[in-house]
Scaffold this motif. Structure first.
Motif, PDB file in Angstrom:
ATOM      1  N   ASN A 361      -4.911   1.724  -5.666  1.00 48.45           N
ATOM      2  CA  ASN A 361      -4.812   0.623  -4.712  1.00 48.45           C
ATOM      3  C   ASN A 361      -4.815   1.108  -3.268  1.00 48.45           C
ATOM      4  N   ARG A 362      -5.457   0.336  -2.415  1.00 47.95           N
ATOM      5  CA  ARG A 362      -5.457   0.511  -0.969  1.00 47.95           C
ATOM      6  C   ARG A 362      -4.816  -0.712  -0.338  1.00 47.95           C
ATOM      7  N   PRO A 363      -4.289  -0.628   0.879  1.00 50.19           N
ATOM      8  CA  PRO A 363      -4.328   0.517   1.790  1.00 50.19           C
ATOM      9  C   PRO A 363      -3.259   1.545   1.450  1.00 50.19           C
ATOM     10  N   SER A 364      -3.381   2.738   2.051  1.00 52.59           N
ATOM     11  CA  SER A 364      -2.330   3.739   1.927  1.00 52.59           C
ATOM     12  C   SER A 364      -1.076   3.261   2.638  1.00 52.59           C
ATOM     13  N   LEU A 365       0.070   3.640   2.085  1.00 52.74           N
ATOM     14  CA  LEU A 365       1.326   3.361   2.767  1.00 52.74           C
ATOM     15  C   LEU A 365       1.461   4.330   3.934  1.00 52.74           C
ATOM     16  N   ARG A 366       1.596   3.793   5.147  1.00 49.81           N
ATOM     17  CA  ARG A 366       1.702   4.636   6.349  1.00 49.81           C
ATOM     18  C   ARG A 366       3.165   4.990   6.542  1.00 49.81           C
ATOM     19  N   LEU A 367       3.532   6.146   6.063  1.00 49.73           N
ATOM     20  CA  LEU A 367       4.944   6.512   5.986  1.00 49.73           C
ATOM     21  C   LEU A 367       5.612   6.498   7.360  1.00 49.73           C
ATOM     22  N   ALA A 368       4.904   6.937   8.395  1.00 50.43           N
ATOM     23  CA  ALA A 368       5.513   7.011   9.727  1.00 50.43           C
ATOM     24  C   ALA A 368       5.883   5.632  10.253  1.00 50.43           C
ATOM     25  N   ARG A 369       5.139   4.580   9.840  1.00 49.06           N
ATOM     26  CA  ARG A 369       5.374   3.242  10.359  1.00 49.06           C
ATOM     27  C   ARG A 369       6.085   2.330   9.361  1.00 49.06           C
ATOM     28  N   GLU A 370       6.006   2.682   8.088  1.00 52.43           N
ATOM     29  CA  GLU A 370       6.501   1.780   7.044  1.00 52.43           C
ATOM     30  C   GLU A 370       7.572   2.449   6.191  1.00 52.43           C
ATOM     31  N   ARG A 371       8.469   3.165   6.836  1.00 57.31           N
ATOM     32  CA  ARG A 371       9.488   3.917   6.095  1.00 57.31           C
ATOM     33  C   ARG A 371      10.335   3.012   5.213  1.00 57.31           C
ATOM     34  N   ALA A 372      10.682   1.821   5.708  1.00 57.77           N
ATOM     35  CA  ALA A 372      11.530   0.915   4.926  1.00 57.77           C
ATOM     36  C   ALA A 372      10.819   0.399   3.684  1.00 57.77           C
ATOM     37  N   ALA A 373       9.489   0.409   3.702  1.00 57.72           N
ATOM     38  CA  ALA A 373       8.721  -0.100   2.560  1.00 57.72           C
ATOM     39  C   ALA A 373       8.478   0.971   1.502  1.00 57.72           C
ATOM     40  N   PHE A 374       8.885   2.210   1.792  1.00 57.58           N
ATOM     41  CA  PHE A 374       8.534   3.320   0.905  1.00 57.58           C
ATOM     42  C   PHE A 374       9.141   3.169  -0.487  1.00 57.58           C
ATOM     43  N   GLU A 375      10.456   3.080  -0.589  1.00 56.88           N
ATOM     44  CA  GLU A 375      11.093   3.021  -1.908  1.00 56.88           C
ATOM     45  C   GLU A 375      10.682   1.774  -2.704  1.00 56.88           C
ATOM     46  N   PRO A 376      10.617   0.579  -2.080  1.00 55.88           N
ATOM     47  CA  PRO A 376      10.114  -0.566  -2.840  1.00 55.88           C
ATOM     48  C   PRO A 376       8.700  -0.350  -3.379  1.00 55.88           C
ATOM     49  N   ALA A 377       7.828   0.291  -2.574  1.00 50.78           N
ATOM     50  CA  ALA A 377       6.470   0.558  -3.034  1.00 50.78           C
ATOM     51  C   ALA A 377       6.462   1.570  -4.175  1.00 50.78           C
ATOM     52  N   VAL A 378       7.318   2.579  -4.083  1.00 52.94           N
ATOM     53  CA  VAL A 378       7.444   3.556  -5.165  1.00 52.94           C
ATOM     54  C   VAL A 378       7.818   2.861  -6.466  1.00 52.94           C
ATOM     55  N   GLU A 379       8.809   1.988  -6.387  1.00 52.34           N
ATOM     56  CA  GLU A 379       9.285   1.301  -7.595  1.00 52.34           C
ATOM     57  C   GLU A 379       8.229   0.349  -8.145  1.00 52.34           C
ATOM     58  N   ARG A 380       7.571  -0.384  -7.260  1.00 50.91           N
ATOM     59  CA  ARG A 380       6.576  -1.367  -7.696  1.00 50.91           C
ATOM     60  C   ARG A 380       5.392  -0.692  -8.394  1.00 50.91           C
ATOM     61  N   THR A 381       4.891   0.391  -7.825  1.00 48.54           N
ATOM     62  CA  THR A 381       3.739   1.060  -8.433  1.00 48.54           C
ATOM     63  C   THR A 381       4.129   1.806  -9.707  1.00 48.54           C
ATOM     64  N   ARG A 382       5.339   2.315  -9.752  1.00 53.61           N
ATOM     65  CA  ARG A 382       5.812   2.935 -11.009  1.00 53.61           C
ATOM     66  C   ARG A 382       5.831   1.912 -12.127  1.00 53.61           C
ATOM     67  N   ALA A 383       6.324   0.715 -11.832  1.00 52.74           N
ATOM     68  CA  ALA A 383       6.413  -0.333 -12.843  1.00 52.74           C
ATOM     69  C   ALA A 383       5.036  -0.741 -13.355  1.00 52.74           C
ATOM     70  N   LEU A 384       4.034  -0.700 -12.462  1.00 55.42           N
ATOM     71  CA  LEU A 384       2.675  -1.064 -12.860  1.00 55.42           C
ATOM     72  C   LEU A 384       1.911   0.110 -13.472  1.00 55.42           C
ATOM     73  N   GLY A 385       2.476   1.303 -13.405  1.00 57.34           N
ATOM     74  CA  GLY A 385       1.792   2.482 -13.915  1.00 57.34           C
ATOM     75  C   GLY A 385       0.616   2.906 -13.055  1.00 57.34           C
ATOM     76  N   LEU A 386       0.732   2.702 -11.729  1.00 60.09           N
ATOM     77  CA  LEU A 386      -0.361   2.998 -10.815  1.00 60.09           C
ATOM     78  C   LEU A 386       0.029   4.097  -9.836  1.00 60.09           C
ATOM     79  N   PRO A 387      -0.962   4.851  -9.344  1.00 63.26           N
ATOM     80  CA  PRO A 387      -0.678   5.812  -8.265  1.00 63.26           C
ATOM     81  C   PRO A 387      -0.386   5.084  -6.963  1.00 63.26           C
ATOM     82  N   LEU A 388       0.312   5.761  -6.055  1.00 62.65           N
ATOM     83  CA  LEU A 388       0.614   5.207  -4.735  1.00 62.65           C
ATOM     84  C   LEU A 388       0.084   6.172  -3.675  1.00 62.65           C
ATOM     85  N   SER A 389      -0.894   5.715  -2.917  1.00 62.25           N
ATOM     86  CA  SER A 389      -1.447   6.511  -1.828  1.00 62.25           C
ATOM     87  C   SER A 389      -0.495   6.464  -0.635  1.00 62.25           C
TER      88      SER A 389
END
Length: 403
Positions: A361-389
């Protein structure tokens, strides 16, 4: 198969040992919770996570213009070393100026013929039109290069390149050292393309399908030549733009279509399937890019997958890069992750070997700007069995890991 994998593992270990002996930083292992993350690797990569896939960047990997004759193959060795240290490396290898070798700024190591060259040759063969080869005057013959008055005169039946054409025609006499190096690179790469085109010309008497198969063999051979067979099979995922937008077709000549030329759907499909299937036989393949908000693009992705990985087949995987539309004038993909569950269901219903398909999936998570979204995105993509860019290097990513 076990002996092949054992050999590949041995080669990888030797490469890693060589890297250590050369003083390169030791790899680290990402925690299991983050094992599906895909960060970025550049030419100056220090330590890496050995259990993660990485996205490569061609410009960063090869660096600025380098006039030395050995620069292109030094770039290749650096990329091979990085690929050997990680779980996998995605590399864009799609068009003349979208590959690891730069046709002007470095002496190429294993230049890839563009996919739409195969389309051009197959279309002419199907129409009974004789193919014209690529000109290759002697490397030091300024007058002969200058006599090639148009792109058509230089590239024959094949789609031309304005920059390569203009650089190759510049005189060596009176040029600065850097200008001479660029002109020499361009001329050598025109020669390399001429050799690749000749394989298509030689196949043309046997028909369009033979041309498509010959082109597929040459493109796959260039992948193996650049990265080595073992790394291509085990670690390197070549990325092709199967579904280019107008800018990519017109300005970058990406994909199988030819800008400004009508080619039958039958020829385009035949060439596409031949080239992609042959590359897939050598290792994992990634395809860009499908807009999940458009039903036609979802159907296109399914159609391509049904041809490449039909139900019941086995072999390497296809990574399908999806997202929303691209913002005009940028390379930024809009978020369409809300459509992912429905698309995954479409894939489950399709006549494909589902275990051979990975949705990226795109777009890539921009870690420098979206730090608060990091852990939720990690959990969401893990649940779907998908990679996280994740748009971050190894060190930035490590700092983001939950303690």
């Amino acid at each position: 198969m076990r002996s092949v994998r054992s050999f590949a593992a041995t080669v990888s270990c030797l490469l890693l040992a060589s890297a250590s002996a050369l003083g390169q930083p030791r790899n680290q292992v990402a925690p299991e919770r983050y094992a599906h993350l895909v960060p970025r690797a550049g030419g100056g990569s220090g330590w890496l996570f050995s259990n993660l896939y990485y996205e490569s960047n061609n410009r960063s990997m090869r660096g600025p213009f380098d006039p030395r004759p050995e620069s292109g193959c030094e770039n290749a060795r650096r990329q091979r070393a990085i690929a050997a240290r990680v779980r996998g490396l995605f590399v864009l290898r799609d068009a003349l100026f979208s590959q690891q070798d730069h046709p002007v700024e470095h002496r190429a190591c294993a230049l890839m013929m563009p996919a739409n060259w195969v389309t051009a040759a197959a279309a002419d063969a199907a129409a009974g039109i004789a193919l014209r080869g690529v000109a290759r005057p002697a490397l030091d013959d300024d007058a002969a290069w200058a006599a090639l008055a148009s792109e058509a005169a230089m590239f024959g039946s094949f789609p031309g390149s304005r920059r390569l054409f203009e650089t190759a025609r510049r005189p060596l006499a009176g040029a600065s050292a850097s200008e001479r190096a660029q002109t020499d690179n361009a001329r050598r790469n025109v020669h390399a393309l001429a050799r690749e085109a000749q394989a298509l010309i030689d196949a043309a008497p046997r028909g369009a399908r033979a041309v498509a198969e010959a082109g597929a063999e040459r493109i796959a051979a260039s992948d193996r030549a650049y990265f080595g067979e073992a790394l291509r099979r085990e670690r390197v995922v070549v990325l092709a733009v199967e579904n280019p937008n107008e800018h990519e077709r017109r300005d970058e000549q990406k994909g199988f279509p030819i800008w400004g030329r009508e080619v039958s759907r039958a020829v385009l499909t035949m060439v596409r399937d031949a080239v992609l299937a042959r590359r897939l036989a050598d290792g994992d393949l990634a395809l860009e890019r499908y807009d999940l908000r458009e039903a036609s693009e979802r159907r296109r992705a399914v159609t391509v997958l049904e041809a490449l990985v039909p139900r019941g087949s086995t072999g390497p995987r296809v990574w399908v890069w999806v997202g929303g539309p691209i913002r005009e004038g940028t390379e930024v993909v809009e978020d369409a992750s809300d459509r992912l569950p429905a698309f995954l269901e479409e894939l489950d219903r399709a006549a494909i070997a589902r275990e051979r398909v990975v949705v990226f999936n795109r777009p890539s998570l921009r870690l420098a700007r979206e730090r608060a979204a990091f852990e939720p995105a990690v959990e969401r993509t893990r649940a779907l069995g998908l990679p996280l860019s994740v748009n971050a290097n190894s060190e930035s990513l490590r700092r983001a890991f939950r303690r």
